[in-house]
Motif scaffolding. Structure first.
Motif, PDB file in Angstrom:
ATOM      1  N   PHE A  78       0.931  16.606 -10.146  1.00  0.00           N
ATOM      2  CA  PHE A  78       0.149  17.621  -9.198  1.00  0.00           C
ATOM      3  C   PHE A  78      -1.322  17.940  -9.715  1.00  0.00           C
ATOM      4  O   PHE A  78      -2.191  18.097  -9.076  1.00  0.00           O
ATOM      5  N   VAL A 103      -2.798  16.122 -12.007  1.00  0.00           N
ATOM      6  CA  VAL A 103      -4.105  15.293 -12.058  1.00  0.00           C
ATOM      7  C   VAL A 103      -4.620  15.148 -10.668  1.00  0.00           C
ATOM      8  O   VAL A 103      -5.745  14.833 -10.067  1.00  0.00           O
ATOM      9  N   ALA A 104      -3.689  15.136  -9.589  1.00  0.00           N
ATOM     10  CA  ALA A 104      -3.884  14.961  -8.192  1.00  0.00           C
ATOM     11  C   ALA A 104      -4.952  15.859  -7.653  1.00  0.00           C
ATOM     12  O   ALA A 104      -5.927  15.615  -7.020  1.00  0.00           O
ATOM     13  N   SER A 105      -4.679  17.194  -8.246  1.00  0.00           N
ATOM     14  CA  SER A 105      -5.740  18.105  -7.928  1.00  0.00           C
ATOM     15  C   SER A 105      -6.910  18.173  -8.800  1.00  0.00           C
ATOM     16  O   SER A 105      -7.459  19.375  -9.176  1.00  0.00           O
ATOM     17  N   SER A 106      -7.320  16.929  -9.165  1.00  0.00           N
ATOM     18  CA  SER A 106      -8.349  17.150 -10.322  1.00  0.00           C
ATOM     19  C   SER A 106      -9.787  17.699  -9.733  1.00  0.00           C
ATOM     20  O   SER A 106     -10.660  18.304 -10.570  1.00  0.00           O
ATOM     21  N   TYR A 107      -9.789  17.850  -8.465  1.00  0.00           N
ATOM     22  CA  TYR A 107     -11.019  18.481  -7.655  1.00  0.00           C
ATOM     23  C   TYR A 107     -10.822  20.277  -8.346  1.00  0.00           C
ATOM     24  O   TYR A 107     -11.999  20.472  -8.592  1.00  0.00           O
ATOM     25  N   MET A 108      -9.767  20.656  -8.432  1.00  0.00           N
ATOM     26  CA  MET A 108      -9.525  22.020  -9.009  1.00  0.00           C
ATOM     27  C   MET A 108     -10.233  22.063 -10.324  1.00  0.00           C
ATOM     28  O   MET A 108     -10.721  22.926 -10.669  1.00  0.00           O
ATOM     29  N   ALA A 126      -2.566  21.560  -2.708  1.00  0.00           N
ATOM     30  CA  ALA A 126      -2.882  20.218  -3.225  1.00  0.00           C
ATOM     31  C   ALA A 126      -3.678  19.597  -2.259  1.00  0.00           C
ATOM     32  O   ALA A 126      -4.850  19.015  -2.581  1.00  0.00           O
ATOM     33  N   PHE A 177      -7.111  21.544  -2.429  1.00  0.00           N
ATOM     34  CA  PHE A 177      -7.920  20.791  -3.605  1.00  0.00           C
ATOM     35  C   PHE A 177      -8.061  19.450  -3.514  1.00  0.00           C
ATOM     36  O   PHE A 177      -8.460  18.819  -4.228  1.00  0.00           O
ATOM     37  N   ARG A 178      -8.067  19.048  -2.000  1.00  0.00           N
ATOM     38  CA  ARG A 178      -8.343  17.537  -1.674  1.00  0.00           C
ATOM     39  C   ARG A 178      -7.797  16.456  -2.576  1.00  0.00           C
ATOM     40  O   ARG A 178      -8.411  15.357  -2.961  1.00  0.00           O
ATOM     41  N   ALA A 179      -6.511  16.780  -2.788  1.00  0.00           N
ATOM     42  CA  ALA A 179      -5.890  15.846  -3.751  1.00  0.00           C
ATOM     43  C   ALA A 179      -5.675  14.574  -2.829  1.00  0.00           C
ATOM     44  O   ALA A 179      -5.515  14.760  -1.699  1.00  0.00           O
ATOM     45  N   ASP A 180      -5.415  13.368  -3.471  1.00  0.00           N
ATOM     46  CA  ASP A 180      -4.787  12.182  -2.800  1.00  0.00           C
ATOM     47  C   ASP A 180      -3.210  12.555  -2.246  1.00  0.00           C
ATOM     48  O   ASP A 180      -2.409  13.100  -2.867  1.00  0.00           O
TER      49      ASP A 180
END
Lengths: 348, 319
Positions: free
Chosen positions: A328, A330-335, B89, B93-96
């Motif tokens: 989670f 890593v996926a939300s690295s935008y955060m 997410a 947070f624009r997650a994949d």
């Protein structure tokens, strides 16, 4: 502004750290002692030679599934079908392992190549569909996972055994097991596969970074239209990328079949190795050497977890929670990037 | 065994297996129609199954025969809350979205097994004592021929699932909410310019998918497995995902596909007792849903096309 290269290392590290912190909170909330939990985890992963052997054994397939996922990522594809490619690879390796009587120098490489070919075939189908019909590879590879699972079970029952639930053990000439490594690690299940996995990491690095084909594969992943305009064959490159990714996954299956288990049993569900490969690739930054490290991290987490129930009374599933949260983060690295940039502004 | 007996064996079982798939696939339709890919359906079913069973075991004494219904409500609520993680997410947070969905699946299984071990000291719960009763639908079950096939000796949840598919169709295609939902999934920028709050719509859609996924999982656990362990939900969420795609992202299509996949499942289980199916290896029936979905996507069975913006986060002001 600090460079992106810097953040490439920082984000996975922060994600792992945040995952561990979240894991501690889960332990605290549910009434366990996080210090005891983590120390038994570390003991269970590196405590003595036996545990180190087990950790390396677990790391071996993780390196290969991580490479498989990362190779696809680097070429602009999401291969969620590593799990299925691993299962057919396992099946092919064991099939070759039990059916032939050959000198080791031929038999073992043949079994591993068979696994790679099976995995590659399982990657070829989504590759072709992506290249020619533009179907998203995620859905196809998920479906291919289930087809692999059921077909493999059927073959184990009808061909590799007499309606039984597991195959014969493979011939010694196809085995990766090593008395030397086992003796060195107090009879852990460590085997020679780790050398193959490390070699595979080198192959991936060389292929992607040092060859023209690798450049093409990355270019197609980055911008199909530009690559087409530059005269590259986009379709062939997409298919090739899925085939190579699948081959890595197939070899991961060979590690299980020829090294850890020496046979194949029918499975009620997935091994999880392929899905964990997604986490390995993400934490490893889709980079061959990063993957060696992150595979070791996940290998240690998985093997160390087995010590947690007896050492600290914590259920092993805690590690699955930690791994999920790491993904989670890593996926939300935008955060994380956003937080980092806020932190830098504050410091100025 | 004549044809009618065969049908009487197959069809009720098919409806029985299809119900959880219908609920979950409808959840997938809502999420993906809004532009959020939801690979996490499997995990949402796991959480729903876990909640349904734990609620049932804990409160069976207090609520008596109402328990399974309240357990379904609990699963809906928990599923919706759990799916918030995916929404945060992938929308904020624009997650994949695929990666986030994978994380949902991991987290659901890890967390629920962790809690089961914590609460019961073992990896598997006890069997629930209070389940749903099979019913005969009044009037309809008296219709000759189809009455006994379709309306007798079945669980009421199956009918709720089928009715819900039509309700979903009405919501998605006939209401302003549905129009907005489809708009943010096809062309979020255009929707945004028309004053539709893209992020809000997507949050709602993902939470609906969580609620329906949770419901699907709880229905599966309450009716079919009657307990919860690591293997309770094994691939049903992905099969629901397949049903959603095979049904071309349309509620009625998804329901049809789920019923069809339920039929394949029931054939793989009861097929051994049916004369002309006895010699068909079950593996063909087991892989049928997945093979058919691939063929549908490849365009051999009509073209299945995803909502245009599915899988891409919407960033305001970005072309």
């Amino acid at each position: 502004m600090r460079s992106n290269r810097h953040q490439q290392f920082l984000i996975p590290l922060l994600a792992v750290l945040l995952g561990m912190i979240a894991g501690s909170i889960v332990m605290l909330v549910s009434g366990y002692n996080p210090v005891a939990g983590f120390s038994s985890l570390i003991y269970g992963a590196f405590g003595d030679a036996y545990y180190i052997g087990e950790t390396i054994r677990q790391t071996t397939p993780y390196i290969l599934t991580g490479l498989a996922v990362a190779f696809a990522f680097r070429t602009g594809l999401f291969n969620i079908g590593v799990e299925g490619q691993l299962i057919v690879g396992w099946l092919a390796a064991v099939w070759v392992g039990v059916s032939f009587d050959l000198p080791k120098i031929i038999h073992l490489p043949l079994a591993i190549l068979a696994a790679a070919a099976a995995g590659a075939l399982w990657g070829l189908i989504p590759g072709v569909l992506k290249a020619y019909v533009k179907v998203h590879e995620v859905i196809i590879t998920i479906m291919m996972n289930y087809i692999a699972l059921h077909v493999t079970n059927a073959i184990i029952r009808s061909v590799l055994s007499d309606e039984g639930f597991k195959s014969e053990p493979i011939k010694q000439s196809a085995s990766l097991q090593s008395e030397f490594l086992e003796a060195m690690t107090y009879h852990s299940t460590m085997h020679y596969g780790i050398l193959i996995a490390i070699a595979a990491a080198f192959v991936m690095w060389f292929l992607l970074e040092r060859t023209t084909k690798g450049f093409e594969l990355r270019a197609v992943g980055f911008n199909q239209h530009a690559s087409q305009y530059a005269g590259m064959n986009v379709r062939a490159n997409i298919i090739l990328a899925m085939v190579i990714s699948g081959a890595f996954a197939g070899v991961a299956g060979a590690m299980e079949g020829l090294g850890t288990f020496g046979n194949i049993s029918t499975k009620a569900g997935f091994t999880g190795l392929g899905f964990d490969g997604i986490a390995v690739a993400l934490i490893g930054g889709n980079n061959a050497f990063g993957i060696l490290l992150s595979a070791l991290l996940f290998g240690a987490l998985k093997v160390g977890a087995l010590e947690m129930p007896s050492g600290a009374g914590v259920p092993t599933e805690l590690v699955d929670i930690i791994i999920a949260l790491i993904i989670f983060f890593v996926a939300s690295s935008y955060m994380i990037r956003w937080l980092l940039s806020r932190g830098q502004k504050g410091a100025e | 065994m004549n044809v009618y007996d065969v049908l009487q064996t197959i069809i009720p079982t098919a409806i029985f297996f299809a119900a959880p798939l219908i609920f979950t696939a409808l959840g997938g339709v809502f999420s993906e129609r809004s532009g959020v890919v939801n690979i996490g359906l499997e995990g949402l079913m796991v959480i729903g199954a876990f909640t349904g069973i734990v609620f049932n075991l804990t409160f069976a004494d207090q609520f008596g025969s109402l328990t399974p219904w309240l357990a379904l409500v609990a699963a809906i609520v928990v599923g919706a809350l759990f799916s918030l993680l995916h929404a945060v997410a992938s929308v904020t947070f624009r997650a994949d979205q695929v990666v986030s969905g994978v994380a949902i699946n991991f987290l659901a299984l890890g967390l629920s097994l962790f809690l089961v071990k914590k609460m019961y000291g073992k990896g598997q719960t006890d069997q629930i004592q209070v389940g749903f009763d099979k019913i005969d639908v009044p009037v309809l079950s008296d219709i000759p021929v189809i009455g006994p096939l379709l309306f007798s000796n079945a669980y009421v949840t199956s009918y709720i699932a089928i009715i819900l598919a039509f309700v979903s169709w009405y919501i998605i295609y006939k209401t302003p909410f549905g129009l907005r939902l489809r708009a943010v999934g096809e062309h979020p920028m255009a929707a945004d310019t028309m004053g539709i709050h893209v992020a809000q719509m997507r949050y709602i859609a993902v939470m609906i998918s969580g609620a329906l996924g949770g419901l699907g999982g709880a229905v599966y656990a309450t009716i079919i497995s009657r307990d919860f362990s690591h293997a309770t939900i094994s691939g049903h969420g992905f099969m629901a995902l397949a049903a959603m795609i095979f049904g071309k992202w349309h509620p009625i299509g998804a329901m049809g596909a789920a019923l069809f996949f339920g039929l394949a499942q029931s054939l793989s289980i009861v097929g051994q007792t049916i004369p002309f199916l006895k010699n068909v290896p079950t593996v063909y029936l087991l892989i049928a849903p997945y093979v058919l979905t691939i063929l549908a996507l490849a365009g051999f069975i009509g073209r299945a096309e995803a909502p245009k913006a599915a899988g891409t986060p919407y960033v305001k002001g970005k072309r």
